[in-house]
Design a protein around this motif. Structure first.
Motif, PDB file in Angstrom:
ATOM      1  N   UNK A   1      11.282  -2.104 -19.767  1.00  0.00           N
ATOM      2  CA  UNK A   1      12.270  -3.086 -20.178  1.00  0.00           C
ATOM      3  C   UNK A   1      11.811  -4.507 -19.947  1.00  0.00           C
ATOM      4  N   UNK A   2      12.324  -5.379 -20.780  1.00  0.00           N
ATOM      5  CA  UNK A   2      12.082  -6.810 -20.671  1.00  0.00           C
ATOM      6  C   UNK A   2      13.434  -7.496 -20.576  1.00  0.00           C
TER       7      UNK A   2
ATOM      8  N   UNK B   1      16.369  -0.893 -30.841  1.00  0.00           N
ATOM      9  CA  UNK B   1      16.276  -1.294 -29.443  1.00  0.00           C
ATOM     10  C   UNK B   1      17.269  -0.500 -28.604  1.00  0.00           C
ATOM     11  N   UNK B   2      16.953  -0.353 -27.335  1.00  0.00           N
ATOM     12  CA  UNK B   2      17.918   0.104 -26.337  1.00  0.00           C
ATOM     13  C   UNK B   2      18.244  -1.104 -25.485  1.00  0.00           C
ATOM     14  N   UNK B   3      19.522  -1.330 -25.224  1.00  0.00           N
ATOM     15  CA  UNK B   3      19.903  -2.366 -24.277  1.00  0.00           C
ATOM     16  C   UNK B   3      20.471  -1.691 -23.045  1.00  0.00           C
TER      17      UNK B   3
ATOM     18  N   UNK C   1      21.070  -8.246 -18.763  1.00  0.00           N
ATOM     19  CA  UNK C   1      20.749  -7.438 -19.932  1.00  0.00           C
ATOM     20  C   UNK C   1      19.240  -7.210 -20.011  1.00  0.00           C
ATOM     21  N   UNK C   2      18.848  -5.950 -20.134  1.00  0.00           N
ATOM     22  CA  UNK C   2      17.443  -5.587 -20.299  1.00  0.00           C
ATOM     23  C   UNK C   2      17.278  -4.902 -21.639  1.00  0.00           C
ATOM     24  N   UNK C   3      16.082  -4.976 -22.167  1.00  0.00           N
ATOM     25  CA  UNK C   3      15.826  -4.527 -23.535  1.00  0.00           C
ATOM     26  C   UNK C   3      14.583  -3.645 -23.573  1.00  0.00           C
TER      27      UNK C   3
END
Length: 186
Positions: A4-5, A30-32, A76-78
């Protein structure tokens, strides 16, 4: 392996490219992941009060709009859902705790190989639990092991105890736009 970023990188990409350019450059879904506020798990408990006090002081100095953006960008990570490299499953996008997965969720409740995504001919994705120890939930329903479920935009997925949302590129761009636009009262 994708890990994740933060959302900061993606906000900058959207600003630079605009929504259409963003979706063209990043067509994968994307997954958040929403992470809890608070110190990192390895920080000493004594630092918790200092960190919380600092955040409260910061919050007092921000407008409501700035606070909303700061909170979202901090928590929030992506993850991009895409094939990274050959890993024994050339036609699948693997997700799990292990670094050899295409999408890596390095959390204890996530199995080494937890689930996988497959592409349908119409471009949509399916999600399949790979026989994980703690299971995979889709919109509150536990997926049977090794049975594929077709994903829809904004579906909620839980891998072990990691809660995520599925966002095609256009839905993710819309989320980023909302994060940067002024809040409206309705």
């Amino acid at each position: 392996m994708a890990v994740w970023t933060t959302v900061h990188r993606w906000l900058n990409e959207l600003r630079e490219r605009g929504p259409a350019g963003f979706c063209a450059a990043y067509p994968e879904p994307f997954l958040t992941l929403e992470l809890p506020l608070g110190p990192a798990p390895d920080e000493a408990a004594a630092r918790t009060e200092d960190v919380t006090a600092s955040r409260l002081r910061l919050a007092a100095d921000l407008s409501a709009e700035q606070l909303r953006l700061a909170t979202a960008t901090e928590t929030l990570r992506v993850l991009r859902i895409r094939k990274q490299e050959e890993n024994g499953f050339p036609d699948r996008i693997t997700l799990g705790r292990g670094r050899e997965n295409d999408v890596c969720l390095p959390q204890p409740s996530v199995s080494k190989l937890h689930a996988f995504f497959d592409h349908l001919d119409d471009g949509r994705l399916t999600l399949t639990d790979a026989g994980s120890r703690n299971g995979t939930m889709l919109n509150g329903v536990r997926l049977p092991r090794e049975e594929a479920a077709t994903l829809e935009p904004l579906d909620r997925m839980v891998f072990g105890d990691v809660q995520t949302a599925f966002r095609p590129a256009d839905a993710f761009a819309a989320l980023l736009a909302r994060l940067t636009s002024p809040a409206t009262d309705r």
